[in-house]
Each structure stands twice: as C-alpha cells, then as structure tokens.
Enzyme design. Structure first.
Site, PDB file in Angstrom:
ATOM      1  N   SER A 148       0.832  -1.197   0.000  1.00 37.24           N
ATOM      2  CA  SER A 148       0.000   0.000   0.000  1.00 37.24           C
ATOM      3  C   SER A 148       0.876   1.260   0.000  1.00 37.24           C
ATOM      4  O   SER A 148       1.668   1.456  -0.911  1.00 37.24           O
ATOM      5  CB  SER A 148      -0.950  -0.049   1.198  1.00 37.24           C
ATOM      6  N   ASP A 241     -10.203  -3.575  -5.331  1.00 41.86           N
ATOM      7  CA  ASP A 241      -9.430  -2.503  -4.706  1.00 41.86           C
ATOM      8  C   ASP A 241      -9.428  -1.312  -5.657  1.00 41.86           C
ATOM      9  O   ASP A 241      -9.142  -1.472  -6.856  1.00 41.86           O
ATOM     10  CB  ASP A 241      -7.998  -3.003  -4.470  1.00 41.86           C
ATOM     11  N   HIS A 271      -7.854  -4.993  -0.542  1.00 41.26           N
ATOM     12  CA  HIS A 271      -6.757  -4.238   0.043  1.00 41.26           C
ATOM     13  C   HIS A 271      -6.512  -4.720   1.476  1.00 41.26           C
ATOM     14  O   HIS A 271      -7.444  -4.921   2.245  1.00 41.26           O
ATOM     15  CB  HIS A 271      -7.101  -2.751   0.031  1.00 41.26           C
TER      16      HIS A 271
END
Length: 304
Positions: A148, A241, A271
């Site tokens: 991320s 996502d 995610h």
C-alpha cells in the site's frame, strides 16, 4: 458506474477476514482524529497477530537515524515498508508479516518506522525510506518490499536510487502509485470492501497538508518520465481494490522501457489481504508467491 458483485467475486474465507477486520476497524475510521485512527488501526492489527515462526527473532535499532526492526537472517536484506496511508502503522503493525517473510525465505528483514503524516509531511517518509535503503545498499545486496503506502515508498526509493547495483529487486503489494483517480479501478471499485476511493483521496492529500502535487515521482512513481534502470519488479494488485490498476500500469511502463517487470492481479482479494495470509487460501497463495519471488530475486533469478 455499476459496482462489481463482491458477493460473487470474494470467497467465504476472504469475507470472514473482511468482517473480522471491520469489527475492529469500523467504517468511517478515516474521519476520526489522527490519534483515534492510530489506536484503532493498532488494535485491529493486534487482532491478527500470530507467533513468530520457529527460529525467527527480532530486535529494534536505528539505521541511518531511522527507527527500524531487524529480523536477522542471510543476505540479501529485505527492506520492508509498511502500509497505512502514510498516517497509521509502524513496527508493530506489520511485525507478523515481516517475521513470516523471514521465516519463509531465511533472509534478513529490516522494517522501517518511517515518519508519519500529518505531523511529518512529504518528503519525510520518502527521505526515511531512501536513507535506510542507501545505508543498507552500502553494506550489501538489497530487495525492497512494501504494501500500500509502503509500496509507494519502495517504488519511489527505487526511482531515486536507480542504477544502484546492490538493489536486486522490488515487490510492490497492492500499491498506490499515483494512478488517475477519475478512471478505471478507482471508479469501478470506488466502494470496495476494506478501502474506498474516498479514503484513497483522503490519505493522498493528508500526506501534503493539501492537494497532492500532480507530477512528482517522489509522490507518484507512475508519473515519472523515466522508467529505465529500475530493478526487477513484481507488482501485485488486489482485484477488489480502487488501486487495482496501478500495479499493472507500473509494470507495463518498466517493461516498455526495457526492464523486467511482472504484474499479478489477485482474483477476489481486497486491500490489506496480507493480514489474511493464515486464514484465507487466496491470501496464503499470494503470500507464497511473494516469498517465492523474494527467494528468486535473492538468487539473481527472474522467475518468469
């Protein structure tokens, strides 16, 4: 735009992970105070703690002036940059992930406690990532890994340090790399479980204390104009996502520039799925792909 049918895309074990996460990290957490967000995130991460694999240890020590956690093993070193929107997370939040990487690969892992926003605006986190990467690369071979926001930092550091021969590869896990938020997966998965488009925009802007700059590769590696000289790259997207398009777009740009890059979009995953690696078979399979790729990169081998 019609939203995807998540009930059919996402399997039962992954839904169980989502529900367990939501129980600890309720909807609207991003609207709370920064202190509350961090407390909620840390509590949620603790809910997924698992014991270290046999033989894995860790200790904390600063590297290049940046707090780090070191999981001793063999070379090369895996530099891990944690997710959390540049706002939450730290050495504890991804402790189990790093310990499992060390356990699966035998490689030394270094987790970086980079500075967080909004107290420390960009380029603080980027500077910390680069400082530790330079420090480690001066001492031996290195592979950068991040998830991320941490994947953003890993890619940005690889761009800043391009051509450094000690950097043997990078693995980016559901990365946010500066894709167009008005198109593609950002719209198709705007209301995805675990991360929404609105949350992406919140975390993007809080990093700068205002609107994010448009074309700064230290912020948005996808906006760079030069993709040469980058290390072998695996970029992994979660299908469900808003950020899903960033990984394949980034890998494509490296390949078009003559580099080695592969993207994988993990079907039915969301995610943050690394925390599901012990409970959801799809997440476990993805984690195995990550560690197998680390082993290949460590041996200077392109596995595809």
């Amino acid at each position: 735009m019609t939203q995807p049918d998540y009930q059919s895309l996402i399997d039962a074990p992954t839904w169980a992970f989502i529900k367990r996460t939501e129980a600890a990290y309720p909807e609207g957490t991003a609207t709370r105070s920064i202190a509350e967000q961090r407390a909620i995130y840390d509590r949620m991460c603790r809910a997924f703690d698992t014991p270290y694999p046999a033989g894995v240890t860790s200790h904390d020590a600063p590297l290049a002036g940046v707090p780090c956690r070191i999981y001793p093993g063999t070379q090369p070193t895996v530099l891990y940059l944690h997710g959390g929107g540049f706002v939450v997370g730290g050495l504890h939040s991804h402790d189990g992930i790093c310990a499992d990487i060390r356990g699966a690969t035998g490689l030394t892992v270094v987790s970086v406690d980079y500075r967080l926003s909004p107290e420390h605006l960009h380029p603080a986190a980027f500077d910390d990532a680069c400082a530790v990467a330079r420090h480690l690369a001066a001492r031996g071979p290195l592979i950068l890994v991040g998830d991320s926001a941490g994947a953003n930092l890993a890619a940005a550091a690889c761009h800043a340090l391009r051509g450094t021969p000690q950097i043997m590869g990078q693995i980016l896990i559901y990365p946010g790399l500066g894709g167009d938020p008005s198109a593609g997966s950002y719209l198709a998965h705007a209301k995805a479980p675990m991360l929404t488009r609105d949350e992406v925009l919140f975390y993007r802007d809080i990093r700068h204390g205002g609107p994010a700059p448009d074309a700064d590769p230290t912020v948005s590696p996808l906006r760079d104009t030069d993709f040469t000289g980058l290390p072998p790259t695996l970029a992994i997207a979660a299908e469900c996502d808003p950020l899903a398009d960033d990984a394949p777009a980034y890998a494509r740009k490296i390949a078009e520039a003559g580099g080695r890059a592969r993207s994988i979009t993990e079907p039915g995953l969301v995610h943050g799925y690394l925390r599901a690696r012990h409970s959801a078979p799809r997440a476990a399979a993805s984690f195995a792909r990550i560690t197998a790729t680390l082993t290949a990169f460590a041996a200077s081998r392109w596995p595809w």
